[in-house]
Design a protein around this motif. Structure first.
Motif: not given
Length: 801
Positions: A282-301
């Motif tokens: 990821f990068s600072e430009d797409d952090l919000d997108f990848v955080v949403e995907k991380t949450q969807r997977a139930g991951f915390r990191t």
């Protein structure tokens, strides 16, 4: 003055005594040492566990020979051990609530190494070779180092002498990342017992030793008290087998060892240590997108696999952030607001050639294999050099780098001519350093390197790497690090001391250790206390079901016997490419079921490109969340875990509501192929196959074509009915039929192209049955049709608490 001297001497005479035996105690453990300094009894909860043979409290190595004790004098907590050469080793022995400790206080500098023991015990049902714990029946016994100068195992050059003298040997431990010989372990499983063997080496002098196949590599001294044997210290303790892990935690607290806390619990007992996580670039430009995907997977990191432009000073890749540490801090804060922590990958002490420690002026602390001698002075343009013959060229390297003054030189090839070696194809001023003329007398060094095209630091510079990493974490608030490539520290010749020093120098400088995940690709004795878990990233060149399966399973046994949180490693979710299909749900659920069966976390590596272009990515992320939530809450029964971890089984987890799930055993077939090029002109396409199913079931189908041409309206006829799918399929597409009888057309990455009409029902009887496949061919091409089906067995109900 004279009166004070006599007082001290009188007290020593009154309090010192040669002994017949001394008894040492801690909770549940009693140890007896005789007057010669040898063990005569080790009891845990009253059970005698000492093995057959004669074993010293401490031994030493002098001039390559093992030296044993001959007499023991005890003065309070001071144990004076007279050795066979009449030298005396002074130990401070303490009997504390959680452990008995031995510490070397004074020792002659003629000793190159000391070994605490070795000592053999009978329990060996489970031998934790790294952690230093032997278990048998309902008891366990442990011996652990209390500082980084005390290592598990015996130095390689003395291992055979100890093996012969004490008549023991063990087997290697083979993991996915390495094979480690028994003499490198804190305790060796000898099949008739377990032998504890902790040691400390005199590192205070420059030496030439075998390092990574180089027989006489330069090994620089460790400066100050750290280089001496004095201060080496161990703890001994026993307990009930069911309590030994928690006892280690108490010993850590009592003895001041690292005691990391994860989610409010000691890391070795916290299920938080086995949480799975997402790896992506990821990068600072797409952090919000990848955080949403991380949450969807139930991951915390969320973990970045390649954050640094340089290794050494650890400057950030501008593709991640353009504002250095402050930029990363901002990313951490943004993710934290969504409940996501960020971690980064490192290659520990690997040094990139674009780092400021290398270019434009190389530091004096680049790690050297040894010194070479020029046969004559050189100017600043010569590309062929001549040096005196040296064994340093016997082991090939990658960069072939020399250092002379402030210039780095690389050579292309070498040729030995008698007592001289010619180095040809030299690049002067390599890696952006400055070319210069050099006198014959100027020291010329051959540097260590690694196939990653990196160099290494010596121990002093290695500390600066560690301190910079600690600075990064203190400034940014990052919460996960992986010490990949820790074996690089061993290129210093200082073995496990070097690896422990690298991590400890980092760890001790951290301002906030709570909930920090420290993992690595390998483990050694002292770092058992620091590392949260082991994890590794490989292999990418195989399908998910084939990627190091045996080694992943083997590693789980290693973690269990070493009382260590369990991880399955990295898995790759990929897009379609030349040699591989895109990752499917059944591929993924194979890995997730293994994770559930072994009760082990994992890392799921998914590139940003895949996250954005895989047509089923949300379905895959949902599956990760569902499986991992059930694993984390430990709702699978032991019987289910046993079946789930069998790599030959397949499973599907279906979520009914927030608490209730159905676990389906699956049968997934081999790939069936219909070669349409073998059909006669005018003959319709088709094939007759024998399919099987453990139970009568609906079946799901995945169809693709390979080669030129298209097909339309594929159908399957079984003894229980006919199903026909209306649509056209061409190369780089799939027709997917699910168990509900719905069919879709997708591209090669499962992106939906259209929904298809279906006639009939897809049913398959129990056992083997004949199946007829038919389709119509479109155009002149004659592709192959590849079909794979799956059936479902009776589901098992699972509920979250």
């Amino acid at each position: 003055m004279n009166g004070k001297k006599w007082t001290v001497i009188l007290v020593f005479i009154l309090c010192s005594r040669w002994i017949h035996a001394v008894e040492l105690k801690t909770a549940f453990t009693t140890i007896v040492i005789n007057g010669k300094g040898f063990y005569t009894s080790i009891k845990v909860q009253g059970r005698e566990i000492i093995g057959k043979g004669t074993y010293p409290m401490i031994s030493a190595v002098k001039d390559g020979q093992v030296v044993l004790p001959t007499a023991l004098k005890v003065t309070g907590n001071t144990f004076l051990m007279t050795m066979e050469d009449n030298a005396v080793i002074e130990l401070l022995v303490r009997q504390q609530q959680q452990a008995i400790t031995y510490e070397v206080i004074k020792i002659s500098s003629v000793y190159k190494t000391i070994v605490f023991g070795p000592v053999k015990v009978e329990p060996h049902e489970v031998v934790g070779e790294v952690v230093g714990v032997a278990q048998g029946g309902d008891i366990a016994f442990a011996m652990q180092a209390l500082n980084i100068k005390t290592n598990g195992g015996i130095p390689q050059e003395y291992a055979q002498s100890y093996s012969i003298l004490f008549n023991y040997a063990g087997s290697n431990t083979d993991l996915s990342v390495s094979s480690t010989p028994y003499y490198n372990f804190a305790v060796a499983d000898t099949k008739d017992g377990a032998v504890f063997q902790l040691s400390a080496r005199n590192r205070s002098q420059q030496e030439y030793r075998k390092v990574n196949q180089v027989e006489k590599a330069l090994v620089l001294p460790v400066n100050g008290a750290e280089g001496n044997i004095a201060g080496a210290k161990i703890a001994l303790f026993g307990d009930q087998r069911s309590r030994i892990l928690s006892r280690i935690g108490k010993v850590e607290t009592e003895q001041g060892l690292p005691h990391p806390v994860i989610e409010g619990e000691w890391g070795k007992e916290s299920r938080g240590a086995m949480r799975s996580y997402l790896i992506t670039n990821f990068s600072e430009d797409d952090l919000d997108f990848v955080v949403e995907k991380t949450q969807r997977a139930g991951f915390r990191t969320l973990y970045h696999p390649d954050p640094f432009k340089t290794w050494g000073h650890f400057e950030w890749n501008t593709s991640l952030t353009k504002t250095g540490d402050n930029g990363v801090k901002s990313l951490v804060e943004r993710a934290s607001k969504k409940g996501i922590k960020i971690g980064v990958h490192t290659l520990s002490n690997f040094l990139t050639t674009n780092d400021a420690y290398v270019t434009p002026a190389p530091g004096k602390h680049l790690l050297k294999q040894g010194q070479l001698s020029l046969t004559g002075s050189i100017d600043d343009t010569q590309t062929t050099l001549e040096v005196a013959a040296s064994d340093l060229f016997n082991v090939p390297l990658t960069l072939n780098t020399l250092q002379i003054g402030n210039e780095l030189i690389t050579f292309g090839k070498f040729e030995k001519n008698g007592d001289r070696i010619t180095l040809a194809g030299c690049t002067r001023g390599a890696f952006g350093t400055k070319k210069a003329a050099h006198e014959k007398s100027e020291p010329l060094y051959k540097l260590w390197d690694y196939p990653y095209r990196t160099l290494f630091p010596d121990l002093e510079l290695q500390d600066e790497f560690s301190h910079r990493l600690a600075e990064v974490f203190n400034k940014t608030g990052l919460k996960q690090i992986s010490f990949d490539g820790l074996e690089g520290c061993m290129y210093t010749g200082q073995d496990y001391y070097a690896t422990a020093r690298f991590v400890t120098e980092y760890y001790n400088r951290l301002q906030n250790k709570a909930d920090l995940i420290n993992d690595a690709s390998r483990l050694d004795h002292y770092l058992w206390h620091v590392h949260t878990r082991m994890n590794w990233g490989e292999p990418w060149g195989e399908e998910m079901r084939k990627g190091q399966v045996a080694n992943r399973i083997k590693n789980q046994d290693y973690f269990r016997r070493n009382l260590f949180p369990r991880m399955l490693g990295w898995f790759l979710v990929r897009l379609a490419e030349r040699n591989f299909e895109a990752t499917s749900l059944e591929d993924l659920e194979w890995a997730l079921s293994e994770s559930a069966g072994f009760d082990a976390g994992y890392a799921m590596s998914i590139s940003m490109k895949t996250l954005k272009n895989h047509g089923q990515i949300n379905q895959l992320l949902d599956a990760m969340k569902n499986w991992d939530e059930l694993r984390y809450t430990n709702v699978f029964t032991e019987d289910q875990k046993k079946r789930l971890k069998d790599p030959e089984t397949e499973w599907h987890l279906e979520k009914k509501d927030d608490k209730n799930f159905l676990l389906y055993p699956l049968f997934i077939s081999e790939r069936f192929r219909c070669n349409l090029s073998e059909m006669q002109p005018g003959q319709p396409g088709g094939a007759d196959w024998s399919w099987k199913s453990p139970e009568e079931s609906s079946y799901a189908v995945r169809i693709k074509v390979e080669g030129e041409g298209s097909i339309t309206n594929p159908s399957f006829t079984t003894p229980l009915g006919v199903i026909k799918i209306e649509g056209t399929l061409q190369a780089d597409q799939y027709i997917l039929l699910d168990h509900q009888g719905k069919a879709v057309l997708t591209d090669q990455n499962y992106n939906l192209l259209s929904e298809l009409n279906v006639q009939g029902k897809a049913l398959l009887p129990k056992g083997a049955s004949g199946v007829s496949f038919a389709c119509e061919v479109v155009g002149d091409g004659r592709p192959d049709v590849v079909v794979r089906y799956q059936t479902r067995m009776t589901p098992e109900k699972i509920s979250k608490p």
